[in-house]
Design a protein around this motif. Sequence first.
Motif, PDB file in Angstrom:
ATOM      1  N   LEU A  23       0.822  -1.213   0.000  1.00  0.00           N
ATOM      2  CA  LEU A  23       0.000   0.000   0.000  1.00  0.00           C
ATOM      3  C   LEU A  23       0.856   1.263   0.000  1.00  0.00           C
ATOM      4  O   LEU A  23       0.537   2.236  -0.697  1.00  0.00           O
ATOM      5  CB  LEU A  23      -0.942   0.007   1.203  1.00  0.00           C
ATOM      6  CG  LEU A  23      -2.114  -0.966   1.122  1.00  0.00           C
ATOM      7  CD1 LEU A  23      -2.833  -1.045   2.459  1.00  0.00           C
ATOM      8  CD2 LEU A  23      -3.061  -0.572   0.007  1.00  0.00           C
ATOM      9  N   ILE A  24       1.931   1.248   0.757  1.00  0.00           N
ATOM     10  CA  ILE A  24       2.835   2.405   0.799  1.00  0.00           C
ATOM     11  C   ILE A  24       3.440   2.651  -0.577  1.00  0.00           C
ATOM     12  O   ILE A  24       3.499   3.800  -1.044  1.00  0.00           O
ATOM     13  CB  ILE A  24       3.925   2.197   1.872  1.00  0.00           C
ATOM     14  CG1 ILE A  24       3.284   2.256   3.271  1.00  0.00           C
ATOM     15  CG2 ILE A  24       5.032   3.233   1.734  1.00  0.00           C
ATOM     16  CD1 ILE A  24       4.195   1.788   4.383  1.00  0.00           C
ATOM     17  N   ARG A  27       0.794   4.135  -2.976  1.00  0.00           N
ATOM     18  CA  ARG A  27       0.586   5.562  -2.716  1.00  0.00           C
ATOM     19  C   ARG A  27       1.731   6.397  -3.274  1.00  0.00           C
ATOM     20  O   ARG A  27       1.512   7.469  -3.836  1.00  0.00           O
ATOM     21  CB  ARG A  27       0.433   5.828  -1.218  1.00  0.00           C
ATOM     22  CG  ARG A  27      -0.924   5.483  -0.677  1.00  0.00           C
ATOM     23  CD  ARG A  27      -1.953   6.480  -1.238  1.00  0.00           C
ATOM     24  NE  ARG A  27      -3.289   6.022  -0.983  1.00  0.00           N
ATOM     25  CZ  ARG A  27      -4.120   6.582  -0.130  1.00  0.00           C
ATOM     26  NH1 ARG A  27      -3.747   7.641   0.541  1.00  0.00           N
ATOM     27  NH2 ARG A  27      -5.322   6.100   0.032  1.00  0.00           N
ATOM     28  N   ALA A  28       2.951   5.938  -3.105  1.00  0.00           N
ATOM     29  CA  ALA A  28       4.109   6.672  -3.636  1.00  0.00           C
ATOM     30  C   ALA A  28       4.050   6.723  -5.159  1.00  0.00           C
ATOM     31  O   ALA A  28       4.343   7.764  -5.764  1.00  0.00           O
ATOM     32  CB  ALA A  28       5.403   6.031  -3.158  1.00  0.00           C
ATOM     33  N   LYS A  30       1.328   6.569  -7.014  1.00  0.00           N
ATOM     34  CA  LYS A  30       0.256   7.496  -7.379  1.00  0.00           C
ATOM     35  C   LYS A  30       0.729   8.936  -7.256  1.00  0.00           C
ATOM     36  O   LYS A  30       0.421   9.773  -8.113  1.00  0.00           O
ATOM     37  CB  LYS A  30      -0.973   7.255  -6.503  1.00  0.00           C
ATOM     38  CG  LYS A  30      -1.716   5.982  -6.855  1.00  0.00           C
ATOM     39  CD  LYS A  30      -2.794   5.650  -5.850  1.00  0.00           C
ATOM     40  CE  LYS A  30      -4.028   6.456  -6.057  1.00  0.00           C
ATOM     41  NZ  LYS A  30      -5.145   6.003  -5.171  1.00  0.00           N
ATOM     42  N   ALA A  31       1.474   9.237  -6.216  1.00  0.00           N
ATOM     43  CA  ALA A  31       1.996  10.595  -6.036  1.00  0.00           C
ATOM     44  C   ALA A  31       2.939  10.956  -7.180  1.00  0.00           C
ATOM     45  O   ALA A  31       2.879  12.078  -7.703  1.00  0.00           O
ATOM     46  CB  ALA A  31       2.705  10.716  -4.688  1.00  0.00           C
ATOM     47  N   ASP A  34       0.836  11.725 -10.119  1.00  0.00           N
ATOM     48  CA  ASP A  34       0.198  13.035  -9.955  1.00  0.00           C
ATOM     49  C   ASP A  34       1.179  14.157 -10.292  1.00  0.00           C
ATOM     50  O   ASP A  34       0.809  15.141 -10.936  1.00  0.00           O
ATOM     51  CB  ASP A  34      -0.326  13.209  -8.526  1.00  0.00           C
ATOM     52  CG  ASP A  34      -1.582  12.409  -8.248  1.00  0.00           C
ATOM     53  OD1 ASP A  34      -2.273  12.019  -9.205  1.00  0.00           O
ATOM     54  OD2 ASP A  34      -1.869  12.165  -7.052  1.00  0.00           O
ATOM     55  N   GLY A 110       6.969  11.161  -3.505  1.00  0.00           N
ATOM     56  CA  GLY A 110       6.023  10.365  -2.735  1.00  0.00           C
ATOM     57  C   GLY A 110       5.989  10.725  -1.265  1.00  0.00           C
ATOM     58  O   GLY A 110       5.419   9.997  -0.457  1.00  0.00           O
ATOM     59  N   SER A 113       0.995  13.805  -0.625  1.00  0.00           N
ATOM     60  CA  SER A 113      -0.038  13.408  -1.584  1.00  0.00           C
ATOM     61  C   SER A 113      -0.600  14.624  -2.313  1.00  0.00           C
ATOM     62  O   SER A 113      -0.302  15.768  -1.953  1.00  0.00           O
ATOM     63  CB  SER A 113      -1.171  12.697  -0.845  1.00  0.00           C
ATOM     64  OG  SER A 113      -1.870  13.631  -0.033  1.00  0.00           O
ATOM     65  N   SER A 148      -1.235  14.196   8.157  1.00  0.00           N
ATOM     66  CA  SER A 148      -2.201  13.946   7.089  1.00  0.00           C
ATOM     67  C   SER A 148      -2.581  15.286   6.451  1.00  0.00           C
ATOM     68  O   SER A 148      -2.427  16.344   7.067  1.00  0.00           O
ATOM     69  CB  SER A 148      -3.453  13.277   7.650  1.00  0.00           C
ATOM     70  OG  SER A 148      -4.178  14.184   8.458  1.00  0.00           O
TER      71      SER A 148
END
Length: 162
Positions: A23-24, A27-28, A30-31, A34, A110, A113, A148
């Motif tokens: 999961l980590i 997310r990285a 995806k960042a 982005d 990453g 976000s 967050s």
Amino acid sequence: MTDSALNARLRADARMNVVLPKLIEIRAAKARLDAEEARAFAEAEAIAADWTEEADNGRVGSDAGFPYRSIAAEIGAALRVSDRTVQRQMGDAATLANDYKGTLEALDAGVISAAHVRAIVTAGAIIETPEMRAEFEQDVLQIAATESATRLTPLEPVKLFV
């Protein structure tokens, strides 16, 4: 704790040791995407700006925005989103790429976000000088790396500099 409960907990921990790193990394990734998308939208904004400047500096009214609308329409058709949405994304990305380079780099790494980016850029919108914005960005990125985006949202530049 019973043996059954302890065994269940150990099995859950072992499975989480596989899932959590995955999961980590997702997310990285995806960042990073982005950040790559933001750079592409910023480049589209620059293309429209150059086209506008090269075509005719004297244009006024609706003709002046034609390059922006044209490029946004082309991107919107390809991505199946409205041209207005694309124009907003181009403008937001240009602001990020030009005024918040450290934030874009942190997104690419990453560390933060897209939600962190929105909070930082929104909070920094009231800052008028590039020097103060850079100082704000440096301070807020240290906080963003450990908090967050939701907890970051209430921050205001004034609170950071006091």
